[in-house]
Design a protein around this motif. Structure first.
Motif, PDB file in Angstrom:
ATOM      1  N   ASP A   1     -20.516   5.401  -6.901  1.00 50.18           N
ATOM      2  CA  ASP A   1     -19.242   6.142  -6.906  1.00 50.18           C
ATOM      3  C   ASP A   1     -18.834   6.507  -8.320  1.00 50.18           C
ATOM      4  OD1 ASP A   1     -18.884   6.061  -4.241  1.00 50.18           O
ATOM      5  OD2 ASP A   1     -17.616   4.273  -4.232  1.00 50.18           O
TER       6      ASP A   1
ATOM      7  N   TYR B   1      -9.789   1.480  -7.382  1.00 50.94           N
ATOM      8  CA  TYR B   1      -9.948   1.883  -5.990  1.00 50.94           C
ATOM      9  C   TYR B   1      -9.809   3.399  -5.897  1.00 50.94           C
ATOM     10  CZ  TYR B   1      -9.773  -2.896  -4.274  1.00 50.94           C
ATOM     11  OH  TYR B   1     -10.067  -4.207  -3.999  1.00 50.94           O
TER      12      TYR B   1
ATOM     13  N   GLN C   1     -10.338   8.601  -0.888  1.00 50.99           N
ATOM     14  CA  GLN C   1     -11.283   9.708  -0.811  1.00 50.99           C
ATOM     15  C   GLN C   1     -10.557  11.030  -0.559  1.00 50.99           C
ATOM     16  OE1 GLN C   1     -14.568   8.906  -1.412  1.00 50.99           O
ATOM     17  NE2 GLN C   1     -14.859  11.110  -1.563  1.00 50.99           N
TER      18      GLN C   1
ATOM     19  N   ALA D   1      -7.974   2.968   0.793  1.00 50.72           N
ATOM     20  CA  ALA D   1      -8.493   3.038  -0.577  1.00 50.72           C
ATOM     21  C   ALA D   1      -9.667   2.068  -0.667  1.00 50.72           C
ATOM     22  CB  ALA D   1      -7.409   2.648  -1.565  1.00 50.72           C
ATOM     23  N   LYS D   2     -10.800   2.578  -1.156  1.00 50.43           N
ATOM     24  CA  LYS D   2     -11.993   1.723  -1.201  1.00 50.43           C
ATOM     25  C   LYS D   2     -12.337   1.352  -2.634  1.00 50.43           C
ATOM     26  CE  LYS D   2     -14.180   3.298   2.987  1.00 50.43           C
ATOM     27  NZ  LYS D   2     -15.102   4.252   3.552  1.00 50.43           N
ATOM     28  N   PRO D   3     -12.801   0.098  -2.845  1.00 52.04           N
ATOM     29  CA  PRO D   3     -13.217  -0.252  -4.206  1.00 52.04           C
ATOM     30  C   PRO D   3     -14.482   0.514  -4.581  1.00 52.04           C
ATOM     31  CG  PRO D   3     -13.713  -2.026  -2.669  1.00 52.04           C
ATOM     32  CD  PRO D   3     -12.963  -0.999  -1.887  1.00 52.04           C
ATOM     33  N   LEU D   4     -14.657   0.699  -5.839  1.00 54.48           N
ATOM     34  CA  LEU D   4     -15.779   1.514  -6.293  1.00 54.48           C
ATOM     35  C   LEU D   4     -17.095   0.783  -6.233  1.00 54.48           C
ATOM     36  CD1 LEU D   4     -14.430   3.174  -9.500  1.00 54.48           C
ATOM     37  CD2 LEU D   4     -14.683   4.114  -7.230  1.00 54.48           C
ATOM     38  N   SER D   5     -18.108   1.509  -5.856  1.00 53.57           N
ATOM     39  CA  SER D   5     -19.456   0.964  -5.992  1.00 53.57           C
ATOM     40  C   SER D   5     -20.055   1.640  -7.238  1.00 53.57           C
ATOM     41  CB  SER D   5     -20.286   1.307  -4.755  1.00 53.57           C
ATOM     42  OG  SER D   5     -20.419   2.705  -4.679  1.00 53.57           O
TER      43      SER D   5
ATOM     44  N   SER E   1     -11.106  -3.586 -11.494  1.00 49.74           N
ATOM     45  CA  SER E   1     -11.738  -2.653 -10.580  1.00 49.74           C
ATOM     46  C   SER E   1     -10.838  -1.437 -10.419  1.00 49.74           C
ATOM     47  CB  SER E   1     -11.964  -3.335  -9.239  1.00 49.74           C
ATOM     48  OG  SER E   1     -12.584  -2.433  -8.363  1.00 49.74           O
TER      49      SER E   1
ATOM     50  N   THR F   1      -1.482  -4.574  -7.785  1.00 49.38           N
ATOM     51  CA  THR F   1      -2.843  -4.306  -7.295  1.00 49.38           C
ATOM     52  C   THR F   1      -3.694  -3.786  -8.460  1.00 49.38           C
ATOM     53  OG1 THR F   1      -2.290  -2.003  -6.841  1.00 49.38           O
ATOM     54  CG2 THR F   1      -1.983  -3.560  -5.031  1.00 49.38           C
ATOM     55  N   ASP F   2      -4.970  -3.610  -8.198  1.00 49.90           N
ATOM     56  CA  ASP F   2      -5.806  -2.875  -9.144  1.00 49.90           C
ATOM     57  C   ASP F   2      -5.389  -1.409  -9.061  1.00 49.90           C
ATOM     58  OD1 ASP F   2      -7.520  -4.898 -10.128  1.00 49.90           O
ATOM     59  OD2 ASP F   2      -8.524  -4.953  -8.185  1.00 49.90           O
TER      60      ASP F   2
ATOM     61  N   ILE G   1      -5.289   2.442  -8.252  1.00 48.03           N
ATOM     62  CA  ILE G   1      -5.848   3.226  -7.136  1.00 48.03           C
ATOM     63  C   ILE G   1      -5.791   4.699  -7.530  1.00 48.03           C
ATOM     64  CG2 ILE G   1      -5.555   3.802  -4.679  1.00 48.03           C
ATOM     65  CD1 ILE G   1      -3.712   1.130  -4.712  1.00 48.03           C
TER      66      ILE G   1
END
Lengths: 359, 324
Positions: free
Chosen positions: A173, A46, A49, A166-170, A44, A247-248, A250
């Motif tokens: 996105d 992240y 924004q 930091a948000k995971p991608l949808s 994934s 982490t994944d 970012i």
């Protein structure tokens, strides 16, 4: 000849993607969609924004109003504004270092004999052993091969310090145009771990050596005299229980702006999520430059006076001390005069103390 | 345009079989027809060859140079308006990309490794770093040592780059250079392993020469009131690498007078301290002037000449290099 990675096209707009053999993920230069090339190396991604360009510029203008150069960082002077998304891994590393060492400790001893003081240096050999615990540490590793410029490193440490959300991608996105500015991801998590462990252990080994010498010096000081130094004669240093996780990646935004005014041009790097300055140039005022010039003149004058007295007051070594003083004076005047003449700028760095190897 | 500086020899492309001339002693050749890059001594070995994207055309590079020149010390006030573009030459400079990965694990170590986690009971030595080095000793434009070339690459090399620009052939043997580059890392890795598990470790050297990349630089020539000047501009991000610029005689004189006054004040300061403190000295004037010699050098080297010269200093200005 068509290379093995040529011919890749964007999954949304079919534009050609400039990928290489190492590319794991890349943003399309045309439509801005995210393209993951090696799904096995990335689960994934992240995203932190970014603020809008408008908000970033307002923030900088506001900051400049409070500082010494309000006239430069205005919208009318803006010559260039660019945004880059820098992919980072955050790698946590922890380890212990078992040590066993023989240290030579130099002890200065003095005694009085017939109103005269005699001093000499003795060497004591001390053996120390134990476990050095550097403690856990987090490292930002830029997921782009070979990026070692200050601006990217400073951003990485700013991220680590402030940890914005930091948000995971949808799915949606991935197709927003934001990925146009992504530096292609080229390192996988495993490589990031290798790089972070190397950095952690290099740092830990240096600290362990200082720790070992200090421990030996404390031991030796109980035998009287004053410790003047030590050196490691033999050392066994074993990193054990090394643990690391990553982490994944970012994607962290960085803004780069150039302002042009009638007194020059000035570059600024800003953290893309809150608009805080990472690195900036600002005009050096006449007063600041004048102070550099005058400071250099006075310092060199004082050093020159001292240098001319040393051959008289310091006996046989006086001439050598005098040459040393002249060298210091010459370098001081060189440095300060350069600062006074060029560049007509002051560089402001933030997060500098956090970045290994920077001072 | 290919810069050929010595006598030539015939090479045959392993991909399209075209024959073409290359300079003798060249390590790599790039086919001008299909763009394949191959090692002359081993044509079948495949070589990755990239080029960094040219983002500045000659006009944009000249504008960057004009802006830069106008703020240099001692430049005439009208320089920004009265400098005229006379020539722009694009050079593609070869650089080699290396990956140095040396692992010296202790034989007894137990490692557990997945994509996200790593655990080891004992670690020996390890070094991992990416390195870049110029691929030729004959680069005809002044590029500072340690120039912060970005390591990442942009696009695959195409033959058209050889036609559109002065293409500098790579002449250094990268495999020999790799030995020199990795030497300190190998030594460090072994030292670390020796400290952890003396004599009981393996050395795994995964270092490799990754690719050749050509990097664009503009050499811009301009005139100002009859004088000719040169500027080197990074074609990828517009950094000014080298610049010659005119100096205004009045401004030069003013700076030199400031320099003379500064020297006299430094001397006066020394004499004042010596007299006030009542110190005994030897050759006090000589010592005082030597202590200010650095400042005198800066004034003389900048302003006792016809042209001003700027050279990019990676240590001082590399902090502003964009993360390309």
């Amino acid at each position: 000849m068509e290379s093995p990675t040529e011919g890749y096209r964007c999954r949304v707009c079919s534009a050609p993607l400039p990928i290489t053999a190492d590319t794991i993920a890349i943003g399309c230069q045309y439509c801005g969609a995210l393209n993951i090339i090696k799904h096995d190396l990335i689960k994934s991604l992240y995203l932190v924004q970014p603020m809008s360009e408008e908000s970033v510029l307002s923030k900088l203008e506001e900051r400049a109003q409070r500082g010494s150069s309000p006239g430069v960082f205005t919208r009318s002077n803006l010559a260039w504004l660019d945004k880059v998304l820098i992919p980072l891994y955050i790698v946590d590393v922890d380890a212990l270092l078992n040590y066993d060492a023989v240290v030579r400790v130099y002890i200065r001893k003095c005694r009085r004999r017939e109103k005269r003081e005699e001093c000499w240096t003795e060497t004591k050999t001390v053996r120390v052993s134990g476990v050095y615990k550097p403690g856990p540490r987090s490292y930002p590793v830029i997921a782009r091969r070979g990026v070692s410029v200050y601006s990217a490193k400073a951003l990485a440490y700013a991220y680590l310090t402030r940890r914005p959300i930091a948000k995971p991608l949808s799915g949606s996105d991935q197709e927003s145009g934001i990925w146009r500015n992504l530096l292609a991801v080229e390192l996988d998590g495993k490589t990031a771990i290798t790089l972070a462990i190397d950095e952690y252990l290099d740092d830990a080994r240096d600290k362990a050596k200082s720790w070992i010498k200090r421990e030996a010096e404390i031991k030796a000081s109980t035998w009287g005299g004053s410790v003047v130094g030590s050196s490691i004669a033999w050392l066994r240093l074993i990193p054990v229980d090394v643990k690391s996780s990553v982490t994944d990646p970012i994607a962290v935004p960085l803004y780069y702006a150039i302002y042009r005014s009638n007194v020059g041009f000035y570059r600024v790097y800003l953290a893309g999520w809150d608009g805080e300055v990472i690195l900036m140039e600002k005009p050096a005022g006449r007063l600041e430059r004048g102070l550099w010039l005058v400071g250099g003149i006075i310092a060199s004058g004082v050093i020159g006076a001292i240098a001319s007295t040393l051959p008289i007051y310091c006996g046989s070594n006086g001439f050598i001390y005098s040459l040393l003083a002249i060298a210091i004076g010459a370098y001081t005047s060189y440095y300060t005069t350069r600062k006074a003449i060029t560049p007509f700028k002051t560089v402001v760095k933030t997060h500098i103390s956090k970045i290994p190897g920077e001072s | 345009m290919v810069l050929i500086t010595s006598s030539t020899t015939r090479a045959k492309c392993p991909y399209c079989a075209a024959e073409f001339d290359i300079p003798k002693g060249q390590v790599f050749a790039t086919c001008p027809y299909c763009g394949t890059t191959f090692k002359v001594s081993e044509p079948t070995a495949s070589i990755e060859h990239y080029v960094f994207t040219l983002k500045y055309d000659s006009n944009k590079a000249f504008e960057a140079a004009r802006l830069f020149i106008s703020i240099q010390p001692g430049v005439p006030s009208d320089a920004s308006k009265n400098i005229n573009y006379s020539l722009g030459r694009l050079y593609y400079v070869p650089i080699y990309i290396y990956e140095v990965v040396i692992d010296a694990p202790c034989i007894e170590t137990e490692e557990v490794s997945s994509g996200e986690h790593f655990e080891a009971s004992v670690l020996g030595g390890q070094e991992a770093v990416y390195k870049l080095a110029p691929g030729s000793m004959n680069i005809p434009i002044p590029i500072p040592r340690d120039y912060p070339f970005p390591a990442q690459v942009r696009e695959y090399f195409k033959p058209r780059f050889m036609k559109e620009a002065f293409y500098i052939q790579p002449t250094i043997d990268p495999y020999e250079q790799l030995g020199e580059i990795k030497e300190p890392y190998l030594k460090k890795s072994i030292e670390e392993a020796e400290m952890a598990c003396p004599g009981k470790y393996r050395v795994i050297d995964k270092s490799s020469f990754k690719a050749i990349a050509h990097y664009p630089f503009w050499m811009i020539e301009y005139t100002y009131r009859g004088g000719n000047y040169r500027v080197i501009v990074d074609g990828s991000d517009g950094t000014i690498v080298y610049a010659e610029y005119p100096l205004d005689p009045m401004k030069k004189t003013r700076w030199l007078l400031i320099g003379a006054a500064s020297t006299l004040i430094a001397l006066g300061t020394s004499q004042l301290i010596i007299n006030v403190a009542g110190l005994s000295t030897i050759n006090s004037w000589l010592y005082s002037i030597l202590s200010y010699i650095g400042g005198i050098w800066v004034f003389l080297s900048r302003f006792v000449k016809k042209k001003g010269v700027y050279m990019f200093k990676p240590r001082e200005e590399g902090v502003f290099s964009p993360p390309r």
